[in-house]
Design a protein around this motif. Structure first.
Motif, PDB file in Angstrom:
ATOM      1  N   LEU B 608       0.655  -1.160  -0.048  1.00  0.00           N
ATOM      2  CA  LEU B 608       0.039   0.045   0.109  1.00  0.00           C
ATOM      3  C   LEU B 608       1.026   1.215  -0.246  1.00  0.00           C
ATOM      4  CD1 LEU B 608      -2.472  -0.998   3.113  1.00  0.00           C
ATOM      5  CD2 LEU B 608      -2.608  -1.358   0.451  1.00  0.00           C
ATOM      6  N   LYS B 609       0.813   2.071  -0.943  1.00  0.00           N
ATOM      7  CA  LYS B 609       1.457   3.236  -0.890  1.00  0.00           C
ATOM      8  C   LYS B 609       0.449   4.269  -0.411  1.00  0.00           C
ATOM      9  CE  LYS B 609       4.347   6.485  -3.039  1.00  0.00           C
ATOM     10  NZ  LYS B 609       4.960   6.877  -2.012  1.00  0.00           N
ATOM     11  N   CYS B 610       0.796   4.483   0.998  1.00  0.00           N
ATOM     12  CA  CYS B 610      -0.426   5.363   1.645  1.00  0.00           C
ATOM     13  C   CYS B 610       0.206   6.470   2.339  1.00  0.00           C
ATOM     14  CB  CYS B 610      -0.967   4.512   2.937  1.00  0.00           C
ATOM     15  SG  CYS B 610       0.324   3.832   3.860  1.00  0.00           S
ATOM     16  N   HIS B 611       1.640   6.911   2.234  1.00  0.00           N
ATOM     17  CA  HIS B 611       2.223   8.058   2.802  1.00  0.00           C
ATOM     18  C   HIS B 611       3.170   8.541   1.672  1.00  0.00           C
ATOM     19  CE1 HIS B 611       0.758   7.504   6.904  1.00  0.00           C
ATOM     20  NE2 HIS B 611       1.210   6.165   6.820  1.00  0.00           N
ATOM     21  N   LYS B 612       3.208   9.792   1.806  1.00  0.00           N
ATOM     22  CA  LYS B 612       4.279  10.565   1.027  1.00  0.00           C
ATOM     23  C   LYS B 612       5.782  10.404   1.407  1.00  0.00           C
ATOM     24  CE  LYS B 612       1.176  13.521  -1.434  1.00  0.00           C
ATOM     25  NZ  LYS B 612      -0.124  13.328  -0.735  1.00  0.00           N
ATOM     26  N   LYS B 613       5.962  10.441   2.804  1.00  0.00           N
ATOM     27  CA  LYS B 613       7.143  10.463   3.460  1.00  0.00           C
ATOM     28  C   LYS B 613       7.408   9.102   3.868  1.00  0.00           C
ATOM     29  CE  LYS B 613       7.911  15.427   4.055  1.00  0.00           C
ATOM     30  NZ  LYS B 613       8.084  16.292   4.971  1.00  0.00           N
ATOM     31  N   ASP B 614       8.676   9.021   4.763  1.00  0.00           N
ATOM     32  CA  ASP B 614       9.058   7.746   5.536  1.00  0.00           C
ATOM     33  C   ASP B 614       7.833   7.483   6.549  1.00  0.00           C
ATOM     34  OD1 ASP B 614      10.923   9.132   4.413  1.00  0.00           O
ATOM     35  OD2 ASP B 614      12.562   8.696   6.123  1.00  0.00           O
ATOM     36  N   ILE B 615       7.790   6.064   6.411  1.00  0.00           N
ATOM     37  CA  ILE B 615       6.557   5.528   7.547  1.00  0.00           C
ATOM     38  C   ILE B 615       7.734   5.221   8.972  1.00  0.00           C
ATOM     39  CG2 ILE B 615       5.590   3.439   8.213  1.00  0.00           C
ATOM     40  CD1 ILE B 615       4.520   3.052   5.439  1.00  0.00           C
ATOM     41  N   THR B 616       7.342   5.915   9.966  1.00  0.00           N
ATOM     42  CA  THR B 616       8.041   5.908  11.212  1.00  0.00           C
ATOM     43  C   THR B 616       7.709   4.714  11.980  1.00  0.00           C
ATOM     44  OG1 THR B 616       6.709   7.456  12.012  1.00  0.00           O
ATOM     45  CG2 THR B 616       8.780   8.277  11.337  1.00  0.00           C
ATOM     46  N   ASP B 617       6.690   4.465  11.949  1.00  0.00           N
ATOM     47  CA  ASP B 617       6.125   3.362  12.811  1.00  0.00           C
ATOM     48  C   ASP B 617       4.916   2.464  12.379  1.00  0.00           C
ATOM     49  OD1 ASP B 617       6.595   1.470  14.909  1.00  0.00           O
ATOM     50  OD2 ASP B 617       5.271   2.551  16.298  1.00  0.00           O
ATOM     51  N   VAL B 618       4.869   1.220  12.457  1.00  0.00           N
ATOM     52  CA  VAL B 618       3.535   0.549  12.362  1.00  0.00           C
ATOM     53  C   VAL B 618       3.074  -0.245  13.528  1.00  0.00           C
ATOM     54  CG1 VAL B 618       3.901   0.291   9.719  1.00  0.00           C
ATOM     55  CG2 VAL B 618       4.913  -1.377  11.167  1.00  0.00           C
ATOM     56  N   ALA B 628      -2.158   0.405  12.274  1.00  0.00           N
ATOM     57  CA  ALA B 628      -1.826   1.679  11.841  1.00  0.00           C
ATOM     58  C   ALA B 628      -0.500   1.746  11.209  1.00  0.00           C
ATOM     59  CB  ALA B 628      -2.285   2.543  13.031  1.00  0.00           C
ATOM     60  N   SER B 629      -0.401   2.979  10.491  1.00  0.00           N
ATOM     61  CA  SER B 629       1.124   3.414  10.252  1.00  0.00           C
ATOM     62  C   SER B 629       1.017   4.969  10.313  1.00  0.00           C
ATOM     63  CB  SER B 629       1.349   3.084   8.951  1.00  0.00           C
ATOM     64  OG  SER B 629       0.454   3.961   7.884  1.00  0.00           O
ATOM     65  N   CYS B 630       2.209   5.244  10.866  1.00  0.00           N
ATOM     66  CA  CYS B 630       2.556   6.810  11.034  1.00  0.00           C
ATOM     67  C   CYS B 630       3.762   7.114  10.217  1.00  0.00           C
ATOM     68  CB  CYS B 630       2.599   7.238  12.441  1.00  0.00           C
ATOM     69  SG  CYS B 630       3.904   6.625  13.342  1.00  0.00           S
ATOM     70  N   SER B 631       3.700   8.383   9.990  1.00  0.00           N
ATOM     71  CA  SER B 631       4.875   8.732   9.058  1.00  0.00           C
ATOM     72  C   SER B 631       5.177  10.253   9.263  1.00  0.00           C
ATOM     73  CB  SER B 631       4.199   8.813   7.511  1.00  0.00           C
ATOM     74  OG  SER B 631       4.743   9.673   6.784  1.00  0.00           O
ATOM     75  N   CYS B 673       3.413   5.314  16.780  1.00  0.00           N
ATOM     76  CA  CYS B 673       2.072   5.075  17.230  1.00  0.00           C
ATOM     77  C   CYS B 673       1.763   3.742  17.676  1.00  0.00           C
ATOM     78  CB  CYS B 673       1.022   5.243  16.039  1.00  0.00           C
ATOM     79  SG  CYS B 673       1.643   4.010  14.743  1.00  0.00           S
ATOM     80  N   THR B 674       0.690   3.712  18.839  1.00  0.00           N
ATOM     81  CA  THR B 674       0.682   2.400  19.585  1.00  0.00           C
ATOM     82  C   THR B 674      -1.063   2.508  19.698  1.00  0.00           C
ATOM     83  OG1 THR B 674       2.645   3.139  20.653  1.00  0.00           O
ATOM     84  CG2 THR B 674       1.282   1.311  21.602  1.00  0.00           C
ATOM     85  N   PHE B 675      -1.434   1.296  19.700  1.00  0.00           N
ATOM     86  CA  PHE B 675      -2.992   0.776  20.032  1.00  0.00           C
ATOM     87  C   PHE B 675      -3.103   0.556  21.671  1.00  0.00           C
ATOM     88  CE2 PHE B 675      -3.374   0.071  15.300  1.00  0.00           C
ATOM     89  CZ  PHE B 675      -4.508   0.875  15.227  1.00  0.00           C
ATOM     90  N   HIS B 676      -4.242   1.066  22.134  1.00  0.00           N
ATOM     91  CA  HIS B 676      -4.518   0.735  23.275  1.00  0.00           C
ATOM     92  C   HIS B 676      -4.809  -0.496  23.448  1.00  0.00           C
ATOM     93  CE1 HIS B 676      -6.986   0.787  26.988  1.00  0.00           C
ATOM     94  NE2 HIS B 676      -6.323   1.851  27.433  1.00  0.00           N
ATOM     95  N   PRO B 677      -4.201  -1.229  24.573  1.00  0.00           N
ATOM     96  CA  PRO B 677      -4.554  -2.908  24.486  1.00  0.00           C
ATOM     97  C   PRO B 677      -5.877  -3.463  24.397  1.00  0.00           C
ATOM     98  CG  PRO B 677      -3.532  -2.111  26.444  1.00  0.00           C
ATOM     99  CD  PRO B 677      -3.518  -0.877  25.644  1.00  0.00           C
TER     100      PRO B 677
END
Lengths: 599, 696
Positions: B608-618, B628-631, B673-677
């Motif tokens: 999936l090409k979902c971000h324009k810049k580096d993905i920092t965390d999934v 989730a992914s964050c960038s 990014c982190t999900f609530h457990p």
């Protein structure tokens, strides 16, 4: 080792075996590049695009089969013969053997292209399909001056003129002209012959501009083929309406450069002769009548003797036109032809001196009108009482007959495109006529309807009001004249069937909406397939309204697409946006123009 | 006869000039009279023919006499030396064009130009003087000269192409000096040759040649030219075939474009571009520039011939025989139909969609966050050198550890009873006792984090590269690493944890055992620069992500390589394992997210090409089907990622929400990014030192 190394003795494979670059083809055929070009033009051989361009992107590739096809062409041998002949003449001249040179020059080898025409177009329909370029080119050369230094000979120009007139006469006679359009580039015509739509462009009848950027050798080679093609097409078409080809024209009219009118007369005369032949069993009577009528009509130009034996020249052009119509009533006419034929029925046109005659003389008879002009050989005079419309292209008209309408030439073109008689007051002498719109544009598909097009639509609707609304059609449909156009054609019983079908379609559409609803409502995608049945409960349609707004939420489907699809999607969107922007620009300009007018 | 020379004309001119100066008009008349007489004399020659030579001599004499006479009478023996009045020499006269004078006379005085005559003056002059037409202007001397009659005759002869001098007679009668009259014998006594009496051999040969050529057909008699025959070429169309003679399909050329409204000679107003628009076309690239600019003509008669008619026709010809033709399928579909059919987002609720809370307090970029297993506390580490613990539901900051160095990573121990926080900063990893939980738990944690001082030197110094030291500033343990540590990950059992030292070469990935305070390296060699290491959520395997690939090792079988995943991206930045353990998502520096179905293939199931810049965390959600992914482009993307227990069914991936809200700082966006457990909530840590909580 080179990149594509092929060991000796191994055959070429793939694209390298199938295609050949142009240089290699020329070498293979052992002809000059010029001759190769001529061959390609005459044989209709064109480069093809290999999947892999094995010798570089900037080269042109021919299919090996095409080149083999050229290699077996007898014309190739003929070209070589001509070349050898040229050498002989040069040699004779160099040896100061003028006599021999003259003798040789007289016996220059020639070739014919009829076999090529047959080969390229195995059936007549194929030839008609490819006739667009041919017609445009022949019409263009018909207006060019003969230029010695470019080897444009007078005889060829005359031939082009003759061919173009013959074609126009046929189209006009069979009432197969459909659309006309005056553009800046010239006048576009569209005719329908044997179900093929043929569009061609004729330049404005003015002195053409000759430029140095044009290589006439190439154009003349094309013209050579096109002349042959059009001649055979004309022959076949004339044959199909039982007229002898090539036509024999009235020399006096020919001298007056009224070839087209002369052709009309030829047509009518031949058809009349046929009618008479059918009626009378004894052939001597009509001949006598012919001679008698010629004797009485001193003003009438003499037809050739050969013609006289077969045909009957007519006394008055009005009668002539009626004859044309009588002959034209054939049961094979389709509805559109019938409509075209009756557009200018019972109308009599007169062209003023300044009006460009060529196009109007072609168009008006094609739509059933009778036309005359100021000048020699005209069928009737300006003072004729029966004239209903006089076409004028000057700032003001001095003497006006009250019995006729004075209109600008554009009126005829607009009427033809709208297929109704438009009001003449906006086309009056000295006024700036309303915009001339292209009949080739589908306004709905384009997304922008010019103001005048809407007006014409309303007029068309008004003209067809007597038509009963068909069952199953809504009021909106009636407003849309295209529907009516379609509906007008089919008969009542057929209409009922159509209505039935429309109902079915609407049912299906509803069903589709409901299915959409299912998806919207949250039946998961995979599961929904199982639940889908043909019977959809009625209450679903009510819930539709609640759920529809949800689909407006932006769903990021784009990132789920594959690269290929995403790019395609983007390209399509770009095209749509371009169209939208163009339409927006048009609307903006229109607003600005209106603001200017009011201010 | 004496031919007149060029000089003579000049001389004559000079003579005339002098004469005029002297006003010797009578001389002039005399000469004219002489000239008039001459033709009569010539006529006499024709008829008389007596002693021609003498006469011509006489004639010459007469002429010479005449000239001499003139010379004598004019009395200018020094005439030849007298040059023109103007002494400028042979220079272009236009040099004096703008001067008031035309040159200098012999004494060096300026010769002033004569006033120019206008048309009226010259007209009057012709009216006054009938001989005015013979006057010409001498450009050099700037004066009027009247031509004599013989001079005019000379000019006329020149114009007619005759011999210039009037005295020359080109058709003088031939004088035969041989006297035929009295001779009775022929001049030559030779016999007539034989060839005069027999037929010519060469002529015969030529005739024979021609006859042969005619017989053999080399010379053809003139035939009437054949007219081009026309006939019914297409008799019956029954035998028409699709393919042409040579077996290749014929591709008809595309038809020329039909004209639109704008090409009309009289288009509606809106089709005509304004002047500014036309000007702006000049700024466009040549390819983009519209080829045709609509124009409006008021009437049909004012339409000119189209200047490009021939050129366009020619170009069409070129297209027809030079352009490669190929059949292209044109897709005529609705672009919307290209989009994949995805289930509605509403069905996939709940998922985080709106920002609910912001945790503010950090002074620098928040590098890492971690949620405690119970979901009550959130730990965060920042570049400002502090580690904070927040209460999730209120946003209150409960504790702050000032560790004095930029924190790279924080991670809670996954066992609920052990409230230990692992923090990676610089070369150290800290295990902090957070002090939460009841006393029993506290006791256990304190025991765990206690290190006997005596044990240290001989064990850690000898065998391990990492030294376990009691942290003196806060309650906890400090693990000193030889290189900088980037990540700490706990094993699901809570006893082991791994650290990543990207520059640590063979010791890049270290495994630590909390209960024994023991450190060991991974037996297998790590190929490439390690980025991250994650424990399998249920089995004893470890995923080690290097920049290019991901390898899974079995920890129980001496780190045997289980499988290798090839995402095919430029640089892996982060990795997360699905709680079931069979699916992995990988984020890359080019903004692509890869979903691996580990059992299916070593290639990604979906990219999936979902971000324009580096993905920092999934991140995966532990219980909900969410990831989730964050960038760095300040966006966190939430997806629905459902894995079915049926192995035949592919996982369903649906993009759900784009979470925006963070601002870009120093080119970095969302760092973690982190999900609530328990809840479908997402925490994001931004480089703008804010932590956000997104709820459904």
């Amino acid at each position: 080792m080179p990149k594509h190394y092929r060991p000796p003795g191994k055959k070429k494979e793939g694209n390298a075996a199938k295609y050949m670059t142009r240089t290699k083809a020329v070498k293979y055929l052992q002809v000059s590049l010029q001759d190769f070009r001529r061959l390609c033009v005459l044989k209709g051989v064109f480069p093809r695009e290999p999947k892999k361009k094995f010798e570089g992107n900037h080269k042109t590739y021919y299919h090996v089969k095409d080149i083999m096809f050229l290699a077996h062409e007898p014309l190739l041998e003929k070209f070589r013969e001509m070349r050898a002949h040229g050498h002989k003449v040069n040699k004779a001249l160099a040896k100061k053997n003028k006599e021999r040179a003259e003798r040789l020059k007289a016996a220059r080898p020639t070739y014919k292209l009829d076999r090529l025409v047959r080969e390229r177009y195995p059936s007549f329909i194929d030839a008609l399909r490819d006739l667009d370029d041919c017609l445009s080119m022949v019409h263009l050369f018909a207006t060019l001056p003969a230029v010695e230094r470019e080897k444009i000979e007078v005889s060829r120009i005359h031939n082009c003129r003759r061919l173009s007139h013959e074609w126009q006469a046929y189209i006009s006679r069979t009432h197969s002209l459909r659309k006309v359009f005056i553009a800046v580039k010239g006048i576009y015509y569209q005719a329908e012959v044997q179900g093929q739509k043929i569009t061609w462009l004729t330049p404005h009848a003015l002195q053409q501009v000759l430029t140095d950027e044009v290589d006439f050798n190439v154009m003349l080679t094309f013209l050579e083929f096109y002349e042959t093609l059009l001649a055979f097409v004309n022959f076949r078409l004339y044959h199909s309406i039982n007229v002898k080809y090539p036509p024999i024209l009235d020399p006096q009219l020919e001298a007056l450069a009224e070839d087209l009118y002369a052709l009309f007369r030829y047509f009518s005369a031949s058809s009349r002769a046929q009618v008479l032949e059918n009626q009378d069993l004894s052939p001597s009577q009509p001949e006598n009548a012919d001679l008698g009528s010629v004797g009485t009509e001193g003003d009438e130009s003499d037809l050739r003797l050969a013609q006289l034996q077969l045909q009957l020249p007519t006394n008055t052009p009005g009668a002539l036109m009626q004859l044309v119509e009588k002959a034209g009533v054939e049961d094979t006419d389709d509805d559109e032809t019938r409509e075209c034929k009756s557009l200018f029925k019972n109308l009599k046109f007169f062209l003023s001196r300044e009006v460009q005659r060529e196009s109007l003389l072609f168009i008006i008879p094609a739509f059933g009108g009778v036309v005359s002009w100021e000048g020699g050989g005209a069928p009737f005079k300006e003072t004729d009482e029966g004239i209903t419309h006089q076409i004028v292209d000057r700032p003001s008209q001095g003497h006006m007959f009250l019995s006729r309408e004075y209109v600008q030439p554009q009126w005829v073109f607009d009427c033809v495109n709208a297929r109704i008689l438009l009001p003449t007051d906006i086309y009056a002498v000295g006024r700036v006529p309303p915009p001339h719109l292209s009949p080739f544009v589908d306004n709905e598909a384009e997304g922008y309807v010019p103001e005048y097009a809407e007006k014409i639509k309303r007029l068309q609707a008004a003209a067809r009001k007597e038509l009963m609304p068909m069952p199953g059609l809504d009021i909106e449909d009636i407003e849309d004249p295209q529907n009516i156009l379609v509906a007008g054609v089919i008969s009542r019983t057929e209409a009922n069937e159509a209505a039935e079908e429309q109902r079915k379609i609407s049912m299906l559409q509803n069903q589709y909406h409901d299915e959409l609803n299912m998806e919207v409502q949250g039946v998961p995608y995979s599961a929904s397939g199982v639940h889908r049945t043909m019977q959809i409960p009625v209450e679903d349609t009510e819930s539709k309204k609640e759920t529809l707004p949800d689909s407006e939420l932006p769903v990021n489907e784009e990132i789920m697409m594959s690269n290929k699809k995403r790019k395609l999607y983007k390209a399509m969107k770009m095209g749509e946006d371009k169209k939208k922007n163009a339409n927006k620009l048009l609307e903006k300009r229109k607003k600005m123009a209106e603001a200017k007018k009011s201010a | 006869m004496k031919m007149p020379k060029k000089n003579d004309i000049n001389n004559n001119k000079k003579k005339r000039k002098d004469k005029e100066n002297n006003k010797q008009q009578d001389q002039d008349y005399k000469l004219e009279l002489e000239l008039e007489k001459e033709p009569i004399q010539q006529q006499q020659h024709v008829f008389v023919l007596v002693d021609e030579n003498a006469f011509s001599n006489h004639n010459n004499d007469q002429e010479e006499e005449l000239e001499e006479e003139a010379r004598v009478e004019e009395s200018d023996s020094s005439e030849d030396e007298v040059g023109p009045r103007n002494t400028i020499g042979d220079v272009p006269l236009e040099w004096y064009k703008d001067e008031p004078h035309i040159g200098y006379d012999i004494t060096g005085k300026k010769i002033i130009k004569l006033p120019k005559k206008d048309m009226l003056d010259s007209l009057l002059a012709t009216a006054d003087n009938s001989k005015n037409w013979r006057k010409i202007i001498d450009q050099l001397n700037d004066e009027e000269v009247q031509l004599a009659k013989n001079e005019i005759g000379l000019i006329q002869n020149l114009l007619r192409g005759k011999t210039p001098h009037p005295d020359v007679d080109p058709y003088a009668p031939y004088v035969d000096w041989f006297e035929w009259k009295d001779s009775i014998h022929p001049l030559s006594s030779a016999q007539e040759p034989k060839r005069r009496f027999i037929p010519s051999k060469w002529e015969t040969k030529k005739v024979v040649k021609l006859i042969r050529a005619i017989r053999e057909g080399r010379i053809k008699q003139d035939k009437p030219k054949e007219e081009p025959q026309l006939y019914l070429l297409w008799g019956d169309d029954s035998n028409s075939t699709e393919k042409s003679g040579h077996g290749l399909s014929y591709i008809p050329a595309p038809k020329p474009k039909v004209p639109g409204h704008e090409e009309s000679y009289n288009p509606s107003v809106e089709y005509i571009p304004t002047q500014e628009e036309v000007d702006s076309y000049q700024l466009m690239y040549e390819e983009d520039r519209p080829k045709f600019i609509p124009k409006r003509f008021e009437s049909l008669r004012s339409v000119p011939a189209y200047e490009n008619a021939l050129k366009e026709s020619f170009e069409r010809c070129l297209d027809l025989y030079l352009c490669p033709r190929a059949r292209k399928k044109r897709i005529n579909i609705d672009p919307e139909s290209l989009k994949p059919k995805l289930p509605n987002k509403k069905d996939l609720k709940p998922y985080p969609s709106t920002c609910y809370l912001e945790y503010k307090g950090h002074m620098g970029a928040v590098m890492s966050i971690s949620v405690e297993v119970s979901g009550q506390w959130l730990a965060s580490g920042s570049t400002d050198g502090t580690v904070r613990v927040w209460e999730v539901e209120t946003g209150r900051c409960l504790r702050i550890w000032d560790v004095g160095e930029a924190v790279h990573y924080v991670a809670w121990n996954p066992v609920q009873e052990r409230k230990i926080l692992a923090v990676a900063l610089g070369h150290d990893v800290l295990l902090l006792n957070t002090g939460f939980g009841d006393e029993e738990e506290q006791q256990k944690v304190k025991e765990l984090l206690h290190i006997e001082a005596a044990q240290d030197p001989d064990e850690s110094g000898a065998t391990s590269t990492v030294s376990w030291v009691q942290y003196d500033k806060y309650e906890g343990v400090r693990l000193r690493h030889p290189k900088a540590v980037s990540k700490v990950e706990w094993h699901f059992g809570g006893n082991y944890f791994s650290t990543v030292m990207p520059t640590g070469d063979s010791r890049a990935i270290l495994l630590h055992q909390l209960s024994k305070k023991h450190t060991q390296t991974i037996p297998s060699k790590v190929r490439g620069l390690p980025v991250s290491s994650v424990f399998h959520p249920s089995r004893n395997t470890i995923f080690i992500a290097t920049k290019k690939s991901i390898r899974q090792y079995d920890l129980q079988k001496k780190c045997k390589l289980v499988r290798k995943l090839e995402p095919g991206v430029r640089e892996i930045s982060s990795i997360a394992i699905h709680p079931a353990g069979d699916n992995v998502i990988v984020g890359s520096h080019e903004g692509k997210l890869c979903w691996f179905d580990v059992d299916l293939s070593s290639q990604p199931y979906r990219k999936l090409k979902c971000h324009k810049k580096d993905i920092t965390d999934v991140a995966f959600h532990p219980s909900y089907p969410l990831f989730a992914s964050c960038s760095d482009d300040c966006i966190a993307y939430v997806f629905h990622g459902k894995v079915y227990s049926d192995l035949n069914q592919n996982p369903l991936i649906v993009p759900l929400e784009k979470l925006q809200g963070h601002t870009s700082t120093n080119g970095r966006g969302v760092m973690d990014c982190t999900f609530h457990p328990r809840q479908p909530w997402l925490f994001t840590a931004g480089a703008d030192s804010v932590i956000k909580l997104y709820c459904h």
